[in-house]
Scaffold this motif. Structure first.
Motif, PDB file in Angstrom:
ATOM      1  N   GLU A 214     172.835  -8.403   1.949  1.00  0.00           N
ATOM      2  CA  GLU A 214     173.666  -8.832   3.073  1.00  0.00           C
ATOM      3  C   GLU A 214     172.802  -9.583   4.083  1.00  0.00           C
ATOM      4  O   GLU A 214     171.711  -9.142   4.439  1.00  0.00           O
ATOM      5  CB  GLU A 214     174.334  -7.626   3.726  1.00  0.00           C
ATOM      6  CG  GLU A 214     175.330  -6.919   2.811  1.00  0.00           C
ATOM      7  CD  GLU A 214     176.026  -5.752   3.484  1.00  0.00           C
ATOM      8  OE1 GLU A 214     175.883  -5.607   4.722  1.00  0.00           O
ATOM      9  OE2 GLU A 214     176.709  -4.982   2.780  1.00  0.00           O
ATOM     10  N   ILE A 215     173.319 -10.725   4.535  1.00  0.00           N
ATOM     11  CA  ILE A 215     172.602 -11.572   5.485  1.00  0.00           C
ATOM     12  C   ILE A 215     173.354 -11.576   6.818  1.00  0.00           C
ATOM     13  O   ILE A 215     174.539 -11.921   6.872  1.00  0.00           O
ATOM     14  CB  ILE A 215     172.475 -13.021   4.961  1.00  0.00           C
ATOM     15  CG1 ILE A 215     171.738 -13.051   3.617  1.00  0.00           C
ATOM     16  CG2 ILE A 215     171.788 -13.904   5.998  1.00  0.00           C
ATOM     17  CD1 ILE A 215     170.296 -12.612   3.682  1.00  0.00           C
ATOM     18  N   ASN A 216     172.669 -11.173   7.862  1.00  0.00           N
ATOM     19  CA  ASN A 216     173.202 -11.269   9.225  1.00  0.00           C
ATOM     20  C   ASN A 216     172.005 -11.478  10.146  1.00  0.00           C
ATOM     21  O   ASN A 216     171.551 -10.564  10.828  1.00  0.00           O
ATOM     22  CB  ASN A 216     173.987 -10.014   9.597  1.00  0.00           C
ATOM     23  CG  ASN A 216     174.831 -10.206  10.843  1.00  0.00           C
ATOM     24  OD1 ASN A 216     174.548 -11.087  11.660  1.00  0.00           O
ATOM     25  ND2 ASN A 216     175.859  -9.389  11.011  1.00  0.00           N
ATOM     26  N   GLN A 217     171.484 -12.705  10.102  1.00  0.00           N
ATOM     27  CA  GLN A 217     170.254 -13.007  10.833  1.00  0.00           C
ATOM     28  C   GLN A 217     170.268 -14.447  11.320  1.00  0.00           C
ATOM     29  O   GLN A 217     170.829 -15.329  10.666  1.00  0.00           O
ATOM     30  CB  GLN A 217     169.033 -12.794   9.923  1.00  0.00           C
ATOM     31  CG  GLN A 217     168.997 -13.705   8.698  1.00  0.00           C
ATOM     32  CD  GLN A 217     167.886 -13.363   7.725  1.00  0.00           C
ATOM     33  OE1 GLN A 217     167.733 -12.213   7.332  1.00  0.00           O
ATOM     34  NE2 GLN A 217     167.110 -14.368   7.336  1.00  0.00           N
ATOM     35  N   ASN A 218     169.704 -14.662  12.471  1.00  0.00           N
ATOM     36  CA  ASN A 218     169.628 -15.999  13.072  1.00  0.00           C
ATOM     37  C   ASN A 218     170.996 -16.672  13.126  1.00  0.00           C
ATOM     38  O   ASN A 218     171.116 -17.889  12.965  1.00  0.00           O
ATOM     39  CB  ASN A 218     168.638 -16.877  12.302  1.00  0.00           C
ATOM     40  CG  ASN A 218     167.232 -16.293  12.285  1.00  0.00           C
ATOM     41  OD1 ASN A 218     166.791 -15.691  13.268  1.00  0.00           O
ATOM     42  ND2 ASN A 218     166.544 -16.439  11.166  1.00  0.00           N
ATOM     43  N   GLY A 219     172.031 -15.858  13.339  1.00  0.00           N
ATOM     44  CA  GLY A 219     173.380 -16.390  13.459  1.00  0.00           C
ATOM     45  C   GLY A 219     174.108 -16.575  12.146  1.00  0.00           C
ATOM     46  O   GLY A 219     175.312 -16.840  12.141  1.00  0.00           O
TER      47      GLY A 219
ATOM     48  N   ASP B 227     177.666 -28.115  12.407  1.00  0.00           N
ATOM     49  CA  ASP B 227     176.829 -28.600  11.311  1.00  0.00           C
ATOM     50  C   ASP B 227     175.499 -27.857  11.231  1.00  0.00           C
ATOM     51  O   ASP B 227     174.964 -27.636  10.140  1.00  0.00           O
ATOM     52  CB  ASP B 227     176.568 -30.096  11.480  1.00  0.00           C
ATOM     53  CG  ASP B 227     177.816 -30.934  11.231  1.00  0.00           C
ATOM     54  OD1 ASP B 227     178.704 -30.456  10.502  1.00  0.00           O
ATOM     55  OD2 ASP B 227     177.890 -32.053  11.771  1.00  0.00           O
ATOM     56  N   SER B 228     174.970 -27.449  12.382  1.00  0.00           N
ATOM     57  CA  SER B 228     173.672 -26.765  12.378  1.00  0.00           C
ATOM     58  C   SER B 228     173.744 -25.431  11.642  1.00  0.00           C
ATOM     59  O   SER B 228     172.756 -24.979  11.052  1.00  0.00           O
ATOM     60  CB  SER B 228     173.179 -26.549  13.812  1.00  0.00           C
ATOM     61  OG  SER B 228     174.088 -25.729  14.539  1.00  0.00           O
ATOM     62  N   TYR B 229     174.914 -24.800  11.666  1.00  0.00           N
ATOM     63  CA  TYR B 229     175.103 -23.522  10.968  1.00  0.00           C
ATOM     64  C   TYR B 229     174.971 -23.718   9.458  1.00  0.00           C
ATOM     65  O   TYR B 229     174.265 -22.962   8.773  1.00  0.00           O
ATOM     66  CB  TYR B 229     176.478 -22.964  11.326  1.00  0.00           C
ATOM     67  CG  TYR B 229     176.814 -21.628  10.692  1.00  0.00           C
ATOM     68  CD1 TYR B 229     176.335 -20.444  11.237  1.00  0.00           C
ATOM     69  CD2 TYR B 229     177.635 -21.551   9.569  1.00  0.00           C
ATOM     70  CE1 TYR B 229     176.657 -19.210  10.677  1.00  0.00           C
ATOM     71  CE2 TYR B 229     177.963 -20.331   8.998  1.00  0.00           C
ATOM     72  CZ  TYR B 229     177.468 -19.160   9.557  1.00  0.00           C
ATOM     73  OH  TYR B 229     177.785 -17.948   8.995  1.00  0.00           O
ATOM     74  N   PHE B 230     175.629 -24.748   8.951  1.00  0.00           N
ATOM     75  CA  PHE B 230     175.584 -25.003   7.510  1.00  0.00           C
ATOM     76  C   PHE B 230     174.204 -25.511   7.084  1.00  0.00           C
ATOM     77  O   PHE B 230     173.728 -25.190   5.991  1.00  0.00           O
ATOM     78  CB  PHE B 230     176.684 -25.991   7.129  1.00  0.00           C
ATOM     79  CG  PHE B 230     178.061 -25.480   7.435  1.00  0.00           C
ATOM     80  CD1 PHE B 230     178.645 -24.507   6.644  1.00  0.00           C
ATOM     81  CD2 PHE B 230     178.762 -25.946   8.538  1.00  0.00           C
ATOM     82  CE1 PHE B 230     179.910 -24.010   6.931  1.00  0.00           C
ATOM     83  CE2 PHE B 230     180.025 -25.457   8.838  1.00  0.00           C
ATOM     84  CZ  PHE B 230     180.601 -24.487   8.034  1.00  0.00           C
ATOM     85  N   LYS B 231     173.562 -26.261   7.958  1.00  0.00           N
ATOM     86  CA  LYS B 231     172.202 -26.705   7.665  1.00  0.00           C
ATOM     87  C   LYS B 231     171.264 -25.507   7.559  1.00  0.00           C
ATOM     88  O   LYS B 231     170.425 -25.433   6.644  1.00  0.00           O
ATOM     89  CB  LYS B 231     171.715 -27.661   8.750  1.00  0.00           C
ATOM     90  CG  LYS B 231     170.288 -28.156   8.536  1.00  0.00           C
ATOM     91  CD  LYS B 231     169.866 -29.130   9.626  1.00  0.00           C
ATOM     92  CE  LYS B 231     168.441 -29.630   9.403  1.00  0.00           C
ATOM     93  NZ  LYS B 231     168.035 -30.617  10.442  1.00  0.00           N
TER      94      LYS B 231
ATOM     95  N   GLY C 134     171.431 -33.860   7.473  1.00  0.00           N
ATOM     96  CA  GLY C 134     170.082 -34.347   7.217  1.00  0.00           C
ATOM     97  C   GLY C 134     169.291 -33.524   6.227  1.00  0.00           C
ATOM     98  O   GLY C 134     168.080 -33.744   6.074  1.00  0.00           O
ATOM     99  N   VAL C 135     169.939 -32.574   5.540  1.00  0.00           N
ATOM    100  CA  VAL C 135     169.197 -31.808   4.540  1.00  0.00           C
ATOM    101  C   VAL C 135     168.794 -32.734   3.400  1.00  0.00           C
ATOM    102  O   VAL C 135     169.520 -33.660   3.037  1.00  0.00           O
ATOM    103  CB  VAL C 135     170.023 -30.622   4.003  1.00  0.00           C
ATOM    104  CG1 VAL C 135     170.293 -29.619   5.100  1.00  0.00           C
ATOM    105  CG2 VAL C 135     171.323 -31.093   3.367  1.00  0.00           C
ATOM    106  N   LYS C 136     167.626 -32.498   2.854  1.00  0.00           N
ATOM    107  CA  LYS C 136     167.090 -33.369   1.808  1.00  0.00           C
ATOM    108  C   LYS C 136     167.274 -32.694   0.455  1.00  0.00           C
ATOM    109  O   LYS C 136     166.867 -31.559   0.252  1.00  0.00           O
ATOM    110  CB  LYS C 136     165.607 -33.656   2.060  1.00  0.00           C
ATOM    111  CG  LYS C 136     165.355 -34.413   3.359  1.00  0.00           C
ATOM    112  CD  LYS C 136     163.896 -34.775   3.505  1.00  0.00           C
ATOM    113  CE  LYS C 136     163.637 -35.472   4.832  1.00  0.00           C
ATOM    114  NZ  LYS C 136     164.387 -36.721   4.952  1.00  0.00           N
TER     115      LYS C 136
END
Length: 370
Positions: free
Chosen positions: A156-161, A225-229, A266-268
């Protein structure tokens, strides 16, 4: 001519009927073969499958078969009635529907991937259906249908938002990876990610709407967008992930996000490739029009050669892992007052899900492993 079972059976001289399944424990995208043995020749029988969803609702299906000249039948034989017709080896599973008298507007979705669907299959005398309440069970077998393979880790992930669940295949890796995005039903759906991890892909099922751990009003998308990045980079930077072999998979609104993330954040990535399932949807929105818009945008950008596009006439909107029962309508997870129309015809939808899943896995194998 077909003979009733009781007119030809003799409990003193004939072995009791037996029902077998192979395998009895399998992933949900794996076929199961069910066979009846030691039946009177040419007698009519019914397979009745039933299971409970994670919410406790009963789902069931029926299939009518006729024993052959050896007193056997198998589920790849044609069903002559019940929940489906014809040669449908997995029809007993994809044709399941809520049992009469249960709640309305249900859609079957696995809430806990760490437990299986336990399907009880009964062999019944004669050709019977849900309208008949008294059945004579001749034999039975139980089958487990899993969304997660042994050894897959669930984190489970609940970190850095970020809110979601990460699935990692067994072994040291590194592995290719997938960011898994669902639609506007909201919440967190894990069952496709756990299945992808069972195929050897690190998979991150990401919540972005309608989840208690996300900020803001529950019925709005409150992330940008920053969330998905950040979610993409979490995968890319993971020590068990090959950093230049990360893909994105989406359903419904998640498809829009799969196209937006590479172009807006901007993800590569090592290379771009687009794989679109096009299904005709009745009563919701025009997927045909939207997908052609996507195709036109790729063409105008000189990238139309990167597009693989599939069309499944008669299928509904929800192309899920194979052998999943379809729902033409269901009550919305966002509001009980809203009925969502998904469309599709059961047999055509089942065929689309089976074909699409195979092509998705082939596509990932070619683009993320080769």
């Amino acid at each position: 001519s077909l003979k009733p079972l009781e007119s030809v059976s003799d409990s003193n001289t004939r072995p009791a009927p037996v029902l077998t399944a192979a395998p009895v424990r399998a992933l949900v995208d794996e076929q199961v073969s069910i066979r009846g043995h030691f039946l009177p020749l040419h007698c009519p029988v019914t397979l009745h499958a039933r299971m409970h969803s994670d919410e406790g609702d009963l789902w069931e299906s029926f299939a009518h078969y006729n024993a052959d000249e050896r007193g056997t039948f198998i589920t790849r034989d044609p069903s002559v009635g019940g929940s489906y017709l014809g040669c449908e080896p997995m029809g007993l599973f994809w044709s399941m529907q809520p049992a009469p008298g249960g709640r309305e507007g249900l859609r079957l979705r696995k809430k806990s991937v760490e437990s299986p669907y336990t399907v009880h299959v009964s062999l019944l005398e004669g050709h019977v259906s849900t309208s008949e309440g008294q059945w004579s069970e001749l034999a039975a077998v139980t089958v487990e249908r899993w969304y997660i393979a042994p050894g897959v880790k669930r984190i489970e992930i609940n970190q850095n938002g970020l809110v979601g669940t990460l699935f990692i295949p067994p072994g040291p890796g590194p592995f290719p990876a997938m960011l898994d995005l669902w639609g506007m039903g909201g919440g967190l759906q894990e069952y496709r990610s756990s299945l992808l991890a069972s195929k050897g892909y690190v998979s991150f099922s990401l919540a972005y709407f309608g989840h208690k751990d996300l900020p803001g009003p529950p019925n709005c998308i409150n992330v940008g967008d920053s969330y998905f990045k950040a979610a993409f980079l979490l995968l890319q930077d993971h020590p068990q992930v090959v950093s230049d072999r990360v893909g994105i998979i989406g359903l419904s609104f998640g498809c829009y996000l799969t196209l937006r993330i590479p172009t807006k954040t901007g993800v590569k990535v090592r290379h771009e490739a687009y794989f679109i399932n096009l299904s005709n949807v009745f009563g919701t929105f025009n997927s045909w029009f939207l997908d052609h818009q996507i195709e036109e945008r790729l063409r105008s950008a000189g990238k139309s050669h990167l597009l693989t596009r599939l069309s499944y006439p008669g299928a509904g909107h929800l192309i899920e892992p194979p052998y999943s029962p379809s729902a033409r309508t269901s009550i919305s997870d966002v509001s009980a007052a809203v009925i969502t129309m998904w469309g599709g015809h059961p047999a055509l939808h089942a065929a689309a899900q089976e074909d699409a899943w195979k092509k998705i896995l082939d596509y990932l194998e070619k683009n993320l492993r080769s």
